[in-house]
Scaffold this motif. Structure first.
Motif, short mmCIF file in Angstrom:
data_model
loop_
_atom_site.label_atom_id
_atom_site.label_comp_id
_atom_site.label_asym_id
_atom_site.label_seq_id
_atom_site.Cartn_x
_atom_site.Cartn_y
_atom_site.Cartn_z
N GLU A 174 0.81 -1.21 0.00
CA GLU A 174 0.00 0.00 0.00
C GLU A 174 0.85 1.26 0.00
OE1 GLU A 174 -2.66 -0.20 3.29
OE2 GLU A 174 -3.54 -2.08 2.61
N ARG A 175 2.09 1.18 0.48
CA ARG A 175 2.95 2.36 0.61
C ARG A 175 4.11 2.39 -0.38
NH1 ARG A 175 3.42 4.25 6.76
NH2 ARG A 175 1.21 4.37 7.17
N VAL A 176 3.95 1.75 -1.50
CA VAL A 176 5.00 1.76 -2.51
C VAL A 176 5.20 3.18 -3.01
CG1 VAL A 176 5.66 0.96 -4.81
CG2 VAL A 176 4.55 -0.61 -3.21
N ALA A 177 6.44 3.59 -3.02
CA ALA A 177 6.76 4.96 -3.44
C ALA A 177 6.96 5.04 -4.95
CB ALA A 177 8.04 5.41 -2.73
N TRP A 178 6.95 6.27 -5.41
CA TRP A 178 7.29 6.54 -6.81
C TRP A 178 8.77 6.18 -7.01
CZ3 TRP A 178 4.02 9.18 -10.38
CH2 TRP A 178 2.78 9.56 -9.86
N GLN A 179 9.09 5.64 -8.17
CA GLN A 179 10.48 5.36 -8.52
C GLN A 179 10.93 6.37 -9.57
OE1 GLN A 179 11.07 1.19 -9.60
NE2 GLN A 179 9.26 0.66 -8.39
N VAL A 180 12.09 6.96 -9.34
CA VAL A 180 12.64 7.94 -10.28
C VAL A 180 13.61 7.23 -11.20
CG1 VAL A 180 13.95 10.06 -10.54
CG2 VAL A 180 12.33 9.82 -8.64
N VAL A 181 13.36 7.33 -12.51
CA VAL A 181 14.22 6.71 -13.51
C VAL A 181 15.31 7.70 -13.93
CG1 VAL A 181 14.29 5.69 -15.83
CG2 VAL A 181 12.31 5.27 -14.32
N GLU A 182 14.90 8.94 -14.18
CA GLU A 182 15.85 9.98 -14.61
C GLU A 182 15.30 11.35 -14.19
OE1 GLU A 182 17.95 11.72 -18.67
OE2 GLU A 182 16.75 9.89 -18.79
N THR A 183 16.20 12.27 -13.87
CA THR A 183 15.82 13.62 -13.47
C THR A 183 16.57 14.63 -14.32
OG1 THR A 183 15.38 12.96 -11.20
CG2 THR A 183 15.83 15.29 -11.56
N ARG A 184 15.84 15.67 -14.75
CA ARG A 184 16.43 16.77 -15.49
C ARG A 184 16.05 18.08 -14.80
NH1 ARG A 184 14.23 13.17 -18.34
NH2 ARG A 184 12.19 14.15 -18.49
N ASP A 185 17.02 18.94 -14.54
CA ASP A 185 16.72 20.28 -14.06
C ASP A 185 16.39 21.12 -15.28
OD1 ASP A 185 17.23 19.68 -11.37
OD2 ASP A 185 19.38 19.95 -11.67
N ILE A 186 15.19 21.71 -15.31
CA ILE A 186 14.78 22.43 -16.52
C ILE A 186 14.66 23.93 -16.33
CG2 ILE A 186 13.69 20.41 -17.55
CD1 ILE A 186 10.98 21.55 -16.72
N TYR A 187 14.70 24.40 -15.06
CA TYR A 187 14.60 25.84 -14.82
C TYR A 187 15.18 26.16 -13.45
CZ TYR A 187 12.76 30.53 -14.17
OH TYR A 187 12.65 31.88 -13.94
N ASP A 188 15.81 27.34 -13.34
CA ASP A 188 16.38 27.75 -12.06
C ASP A 188 16.46 29.27 -12.01
OD1 ASP A 188 17.81 26.92 -9.54
OD2 ASP A 188 19.37 28.13 -10.46
N ALA A 205 12.30 20.72 -11.62
CA ALA A 205 12.90 19.47 -12.07
C ALA A 205 11.82 18.63 -12.73
CB ALA A 205 13.50 18.71 -10.89
N GLU A 206 12.21 17.95 -13.78
CA GLU A 206 11.30 17.04 -14.48
C GLU A 206 11.83 15.63 -14.27
OE1 GLU A 206 9.27 18.08 -18.43
OE2 GLU A 206 11.04 16.91 -18.97
#
Length: 195
Positions: free
Chosen positions: A6-20, A27-28
């Protein structure tokens, strides 16, 4: 289904910083959602802590700050609020109160911690109630054009309930303080101003 399933978290495959910029970053993330589906998730990272103050004087009055809010293009009545340091929330709240209203407070209590819009941002907020107030001159930031109203705290709670105050942080502070007052959980002498 087990508690772990019931508490399975989101898994991140790849992250891109798109604005700062100096205030936020975006981040996307390519993700796998808790049900195993691939997807895309954008997160706005806020570079400051949101701090807010509910000032209450000996007569049961509080201060509301009115200003135009750019993102939704409307005029908003709020409690004194602003960006603060993660390392010194109360010091940041003291600064915001002075800047926006000219007030200094002798008594402070943190009474609210909340996440703001936690589906798309990591913004956290800490609310303080302040009393034993001393009035002085406001010192707003150069970009701020503020209007300040001095109203009974009961009226401010009504404004939150009837939609005159729509700012989520201000509503939360007012309604939580009202609930705490009814339970006798505010600092001595403040509860009577709400009930």
């Amino acid at each position: 289904m087990t508690e772990r399933q019931e508490r399975v978290a989101w898994q991140v495959v790849e992250t891109r910083d798109i604005y700062d910029n100096p205030w936020i970053s975006v981040a996307e993330h390519d993700v796998i959602d808790p049900n195993g589906n691939p997807g895309l998730y954008g997160v706005v990272r806020i570079k400051a802590l949101a701090v807010g103050v509910l000032p209450v004087d000996d007569e049961g009055m509080t201060w509301l700050v009115g200003q135009h809010r750019f993102p939704r293009d409307y005029y908003s009545w709020e409690l004194p609020e602003g960006g603060g340091s993660l390392d010194d929330p109360q010091g940041s709240a003291e600064r915001e109160l002075l800047e926006e209203t000219g007030l200094k407070a002798g008594g402070w209590q943190e009474f609210l911690r909340m996440d703001l819009s936690n589906a798309i941002t990591d913004e956290q907020a800490i609310g303080f109630i302040a009393w034993d107030l001393e009035e002085g001159a406001a010192k707003p930031e150069a970009c701020e054009r503020l209007e300040v109203r001095h109203v009974p705290v009961r009226d401010a709670v009504e404004m939150a309930l009837n939609g005159e105050i729509v700012d989520a942080f201000a509503q939360s502070m007012l309604l939580k303080a009202d609930a705490l007052a009814r339970r006798g959980m505010l600092p001595a002498g403040l509860a009577r101003h709400f009930i």
